[in-house]
Design a protein around this motif. Structure first.
Motif, PDB file in Angstrom:
ATOM      1  N   HIS A 143      48.190 -70.746 -18.954  1.00 53.19           N
ATOM      2  CA  HIS A 143      47.309 -70.842 -17.802  1.00 53.19           C
ATOM      3  C   HIS A 143      47.972 -70.410 -16.503  1.00 53.19           C
ATOM      4  O   HIS A 143      47.379 -70.555 -15.433  1.00 53.19           O
ATOM      5  CB  HIS A 143      46.804 -72.283 -17.655  1.00 53.19           C
ATOM      6  CG  HIS A 143      46.087 -72.790 -18.877  1.00 53.19           C
ATOM      7  ND1 HIS A 143      44.790 -72.434 -19.186  1.00 53.19           N
ATOM      8  CD2 HIS A 143      46.501 -73.611 -19.880  1.00 53.19           C
ATOM      9  CE1 HIS A 143      44.426 -73.018 -20.313  1.00 53.19           C
ATOM     10  NE2 HIS A 143      45.435 -73.731 -20.754  1.00 53.19           N
ATOM     11  N   GLY A 391      43.853 -73.648 -12.218  1.00 47.38           N
ATOM     12  CA  GLY A 391      43.996 -73.411 -13.650  1.00 47.38           C
ATOM     13  C   GLY A 391      45.415 -73.511 -14.134  1.00 47.38           C
ATOM     14  O   GLY A 391      45.660 -73.570 -15.341  1.00 47.38           O
ATOM     15  N   GLY A 397      41.308 -77.086 -16.858  1.00 52.18           N
ATOM     16  CA  GLY A 397      40.567 -77.155 -18.114  1.00 52.18           C
ATOM     17  C   GLY A 397      40.506 -78.562 -18.672  1.00 52.18           C
ATOM     18  O   GLY A 397      39.436 -79.036 -19.081  1.00 52.18           O
TER      19      GLY A 397
END
Length: 654
Positions: A143, A391, A397
């Motif tokens: 990420h 992120g 997430g």
């Protein structure tokens, strides 16, 4: 013919017979020997860079560990050289020709040097995760939008490691080319050539299979990472036995998330209580702010080391030390993982990570009861603050899975003047950003802040250079800077209308650079601070019971009088009289379970050691004198692991 060149002299070695391909076999063995030789050099360098953490008592002990490491080197080398070995033994009449040998060369050099270079990662990275790098490390980078910057920083800060890698790779290529075929070998008898080739193929195939499995016993499974612990007395020595290519190869496409069956359900219920409910406090809705502080090991804060008797100890957190005088602190607390995302899932959802991160498993996308869901059910506004690019670390997430109402990252901050150039917004201004954002919210609110500044490359804003003690480790001055960010946050927050009705929690995601020998001990390498503060000081004092990150979730629900049963493997640190204080985590290829008078080491199949609770270095194994308490703790450890995997895989995290 095979040519052995030495300086300006050429020595031509003519083999006994071309028809049996003995010359080709000797060249094959020489080239494979080079791989073993360079893996040994990498092992020596790995130990050199991490000798203070690996505790080798003598040269003889290191040689013994290196000898056992040959088995794991062999498996990695054979895997990596599969194509090269095939090309070297298939019956091709012109296999010694210049063109064919060029193909063989590239099939050897490219895979070997790529795999070999991964060893150099652990010269440095081992000091952060205390284990050999596995494929899971790439999940951590998935990420990150600034991979190029991170890699460039690594090259600059650890140029010597990069230089060593280049030098050894060049030397490897040089030695490979010192032994070569001077011309295509003439085949005198094609029949004998094919017969000998067939025999060689079968022999090499058998050797290859034995090499990658460990042996040829029908009942023997291929060696895995945990098998390195069979050859050592100290758990950390397993990382000397291992090599990084092996650790990566053996974890590709594999996950440790598999159900285990140590006991039946009735027995399981005797040793674990996965649901909690506390009735001591009246229901209330105070605001809650959790600071998950990057790499803030317990070692750095004086308030958590008052009774450690560490010679010449120095604290780098003057504000946290002063705040601790008005707080409830736990100086015997431990992380449930060794990466940032491990800390987030442990603290917010009470879900630890062991060999592999829960968030990188196939199972995080499910309904998860956590601080987010339980507090939202009570009308809380929920926010996650992280000054890195949105992120990063996988927080956005996972935060979405947990159900946070708001995520505030570098994008929302919207001022790159405060960007540190690597990870995110400097801690001091970002802490203030959170304060201002919360002041605009309706109470009650729940906020989680994950800091960024106390992280490699360990920089601080230019205007503060010289303000904080440099200390003995690069991280020390950044710890001082983040402590200052805490000071400024609390100074400014005192005037906010929500301050007096807020529970503050300060902890760390994991540990980092170690300065004192006490924290080089294997168990203490996961030691983190846990602190609870309220303006009215209703929670105050020093509690020396064992504590862990997964205890924060149930403790907060207990504090606010949450009136429903909830899923939690942890325990309330203020009221739980049923579940005894314990900790569990995973490191050096085994689980570590602490409770009562003992520490248990469990490799997933069997207990490998029992140690006195104060023997954090695991120096004296008591397994030969097992008593009733030890057996009980073994069952509790197994019960936790069994229930953990079952609930995650069956999606029962609520």
């Amino acid at each position: 013919m095979v040519k052995f060149a030495h300086h300006n002299c050429n020595f031509t070695f003519i083999m006994l017979s071309n028809r049996f391909r003995l010359n080709e076999l000797l060249v094959l063995f020489y080239r494979l020997f080079l791989a073993f030789f360079f893996y040994f050099i990498a092992r020596v360098l790995f130990y050199t860079y991490n000798s203070d953490l690996l505790s080798v008592d003598s040269l003889g002990q290191f040689i013994t560990l290196a000898y056992h490491g040959i088995t794991f080197d062999r498996m990695a080398i054979f895997y990596v050289n599969s194509l090269f070995i095939i090309l070297s033994i298939i019956p091709v009449f012109k296999s010694t020709s210049k063109g064919y040998q060029k193909i063989v060369f590239w099939s050897y050099i490219i895979p070997n040097l790529l795999a070999y270079s991964t060893n150099f990662i652990d010269f440095i990275y081992y000091r952060f995760i205390y284990s050999r790098t596995t494929i899971a490390v790439f999940d951590s980078l998935e990420h990150e939008t600034n991979k190029g910057t991170l890699f460039l920083n690594f090259l600059i800060n650890y140029w010597h490691v990069f230089a060593l890698c280049i030098i050894l790779c060049v030397l490897w290529i040089y030695l490979y080319k010192r032994v070569r075929f001077t011309k295509t070998i003439v085949i005198e008898s094609k029949k004998m050539y094919w017969i000998s080739s067939s025999v060689i193929f079968v022999g090499v195939a058998i050797g290859f299979i034995a090499g990658v499995r460990g042996d040829l016993k029908k009942t023997t499974r291929p060696l895995n990472i945990i098998d390195a612990n069979r050859y050592v007395e100290k758990p950390e020595h397993a990382d000397i036995v291992l090599n990084t290519p092996f650790a990566i190869l053996r974890t590709i496409g594999k996950t440790s998330f598999k159900k285990v069956d140590f006991m039946d359900e009735e027995t399981l219920s005797e040793y674990i209580t996965p649901f909690k409910k506390y009735n001591k406090n009246e229901p209330s809705t105070p605001n809650i702010i959790i600071f998950i502080t990057e790499s803030y090991a317990r070692e750095y804060s004086g308030a958590f080391n008052q009774d450690m008797n560490i010679p010449n100890y120095k604290s780098y957190t003057p504000f946290i030390d002063s705040l601790a005088q008005h707080s409830l602190i736990f100086p015997n607390a431990f992380a449930n993982g060794y990466k940032s995302i491990h800390g987030v899932s442990s603290i917010i959802a009470g879900i630890p990570s062991f060999k592999d991160a829960f968030t990188s498993s196939p199972y995080p996308k499910q309904e998860i009861e956590s601080l987010v869901s339980t507090l939202k059910s009570k009308g809380y506004d929920t926010s996650f603050f992280h000054g890195a690019p949105n992120g990063s670390m996988g927080f956005l997430g996972f935060g979405n899975i947990l159900g946070y109402d708001h995520y505030y990252g570098k994008t929302e901050y919207n001022n790159d003047d405060d960007f540190d150039g690597t990870w995110g917004i400097w801690d001091e201004p970002f802490f203030q950003y959170m304060r201002k954002t919360l002041s605009e919210k309706k109470q009650p609110f729940f906020a989680t802040l994950f800091s960024v500044s106390s992280h490699e490359p360990f920089n601080i804003p230019a205007k503060y250079e010289g303000k904080f003690p440099v200390g003995n480790q690069p991280i020390h001055k950044t710890v001082g800077y983040t402590d200052y960010a805490f000071k400024r946050f609390f100074e400014e927050s005192k005037n906010e209308p929500w301050f007096k009705n807020t529970i503050f929690v300060i902890t760390a995601d994991h540990t980092n650079q170690i300065d004192y020998d006490e924290y080089k001990k294997l168990v203490n390498r996961t030691a983190v601070p846990i602190l609870f503060y309220t303006a009215d000081e209703r929670y105050k004092g020093i509690n020396k019971d064992l504590a862990q990150q997964i205890d924060i979730y149930p403790t907060l629900l207990d504090m606010i009088g949450y009136d429903k049963s909830f899923r939690s493997w942890g325990r309330s640190l203020v009221n739980d009289t049923i579940t005894k204080p314990f900790t569990i985590n995973y490191g050096a290829n085994e689980y570590t379970y602490q409770e009562g008078n003992y520490i248990v080491r469990f490799n997933g199949n069997e207990v490998t050691g029992f140690y006195d609770i104060n023997d954090k270095g695991l120096e004296k194994n008591l397994i030969s004198n097992t008593n009733t308490e030890m057996k009980q703790l073994e069952m509790k450890c197994k019960a936790f692991i069994q229930d953990y995997f079952e609930r995650i895989i069956d999606k029962k995290l609520y």
